[in-house]
Design an enzyme around this catalytic site. Structure first.
Site, PDB file in Angstrom:
ATOM      1  N   LYS A 204     -38.527  22.660 -92.899  1.00 29.13           N
ATOM      2  CA  LYS A 204     -37.465  21.720 -93.287  1.00 29.13           C
ATOM      3  C   LYS A 204     -38.007  20.316 -93.493  1.00 29.13           C
ATOM      4  CE  LYS A 204     -37.145  19.579 -89.119  1.00 29.13           C
ATOM      5  NZ  LYS A 204     -37.070  18.141 -88.812  1.00 29.13           N
TER       6      LYS A 204
ATOM      7  N   LYS B 104     -42.742  20.164 -84.167  1.00 28.40           N
ATOM      8  CA  LYS B 104     -42.368  21.012 -85.301  1.00 28.40           C
ATOM      9  C   LYS B 104     -43.447  20.936 -86.368  1.00 28.40           C
ATOM     10  CE  LYS B 104     -37.489  20.004 -84.403  1.00 28.40           C
ATOM     11  NZ  LYS B 104     -36.289  19.281 -84.870  1.00 28.40           N
TER      12      LYS B 104
ATOM     13  N   GLU C 161     -44.230  14.583 -89.777  1.00 28.23           N
ATOM     14  CA  GLU C 161     -44.854  15.898 -89.636  1.00 28.23           C
ATOM     15  C   GLU C 161     -44.945  16.667 -90.953  1.00 28.23           C
ATOM     16  OE1 GLU C 161     -46.406  16.925 -87.154  1.00 28.23           O
ATOM     17  OE2 GLU C 161     -45.414  16.604 -85.237  1.00 28.23           O
TER      18      GLU C 161
ATOM     19  N   ARG D  36     -53.014   7.921 -74.690  1.00 32.79           N
ATOM     20  CA  ARG D  36     -53.846   6.735 -74.496  1.00 32.79           C
ATOM     21  C   ARG D  36     -53.581   6.119 -73.127  1.00 32.79           C
ATOM     22  NH1 ARG D  36     -51.407   4.002 -78.547  1.00 32.79           N
ATOM     23  NH2 ARG D  36     -51.772   2.097 -77.341  1.00 32.79           N
TER      24      ARG D  36
END
EC number: 1.1.1.94
Length: 332
Positions: free
Chosen positions: A191, A105, A281, A32
């Protein structure tokens, strides 16, 4: 050497500061423009990494094309589901000879691709031997506070992994190398799903036995998926595997563990996510990995249980009972 970091979240900012403190000329790009202007004005990432002043060698990039064109090294530190979109912004740039380091990840939703694969698919001019990832147990809050941290640089090309090691290694940020980029990426991504499960156990009020079971059996799921994709089984015993799994399942800094904890306490996923300042995530990675494991025929019961609780609105108690009452089977 000129390094451009794409993504001004807590981790991208932390790495940009680390690299600038090593004496590199570093540009930090934020998606942004208004946020980039704020970073340039305050010389601090108040939103994602408060209290860490930018060193003189760190500049804020307003133009991603200019920043990437000038760079010898490009670090992708955007959320995993934004990697493709961000790489597409670089499509018109000559990337020949540039080192690409991904630190996000996750597994791309829809395609089921690892993020290094997304980078190579999006940027046809990038040499596959110049693509790497930097993974491991490394919360930004601790790295920026100069607390001892160890990570792994992985690339299919050992020389590339060693180059990443040399660039990022400091007295308190120790970098190892690995050529099993498949195993490192799978471990570092899955994970986060297991951490959500660990957080759910915390939210319900389960004890240490349950947490140990989730971590151990979660590691088995990571190992099975990695092997099915061509990864080295030994990699899961390293920093991107057991190392990152333990810290993400146990740490107060873990956003994925926090999401699980709140789900375990009875909050809805939408409510939890809407009140978070950063990306967890593991949420979308859960969707991607369930699709991927179904396609590959890999048994991942913890992952599927997390999916049922997050996206099928299955009551936590019912999901856990189903997980625990599956048919008995050998451990290994």
């Amino acid at each position: 050497m000129i390094i451009t970091v794409l993504g001004a979240g807590s981790w991208g900012t932390t790495l940009a500061v680390l690299l600038a403190n090593k004496g590199y000329a570093v540009s930090l790009w934020a998606h942004r423009p208004d946020f980039a202007q704020e970073l340039a004005r305050t010389r601090e990432n108040v939103k994602y990494l408060p209290g860490v002043t930018f060193p003189d060698g760190l500049e804020i990039a307003q133009d991603i094309n200019a920043a990437a064109t000038d760079a010898d090294v490009i670090v992708a530190a955007v959320p995993s589901q934004a990697v493709r979109e961000t790489m597409e912004l670089l499509a018109g740039i000559n990337l020949d000879g540039k080192l690409m380091v991904n630190v996000a990840k996750g597994i791309e939703l829809g395609s089921g691709k690892r993020l290094s694969e997304v980078i190579l698919e999006t940027l046809s001019g990038v040499d596959p031997s110049m693509v790497s990832v930097l993974y491991g147990p490394s919360h930004a809050e601790e790295v920026s506070g100069l607390q001892p941290t160890t990570v792994v640089a992985a690339s299919s090309n050992l020389d590339t992994a060693k180059r990443v090691q040399e660039i990022f290694h400091t007295r308190m940020f120790r970098v190892y190398v690995n050529t099993d980029i498949v195993g490192v990426e799978i471990a570092g991504s899955v994970k986060n799903i297991i951490a959500i499960a660990a957080g759910i156990a915390d939210g319900i009020g389960f004890g240490d036995n349950a947490k140990a079971a989730i971590i151990t059996r979660g590691l088995a799921e990571i190992s099975r998926l990695s092997a099915a994709m061509g990864g080295d089984p030994m990699t899961v015993s390293g920093l991107s595997g057991i190392g990152d799994l333990v810290v993400t399942c146990l740490s107060k800094h873990s956003r994925n563990r926090y999401v699980g904890e709140q789900i375990g306490k009875g909050r809805s996923l939408d409510d939890v996510i809407s009140h978070m300042n950063m990306v967890a995530e593991g949420v979308l990675t859960t969707k991607a990995v369930v699709e991927l494991s179904n396609r590959l025929g890999v048994d991942m019961p913890i992952t599927r249980t997390v999916y049922a609780m997050l996206f099928e609105h299955k009551p936590v108690e019912d999901a856990i009972l189903d997980l625990m009452t599956r048919d008995p089977k050998p451990e290994l």
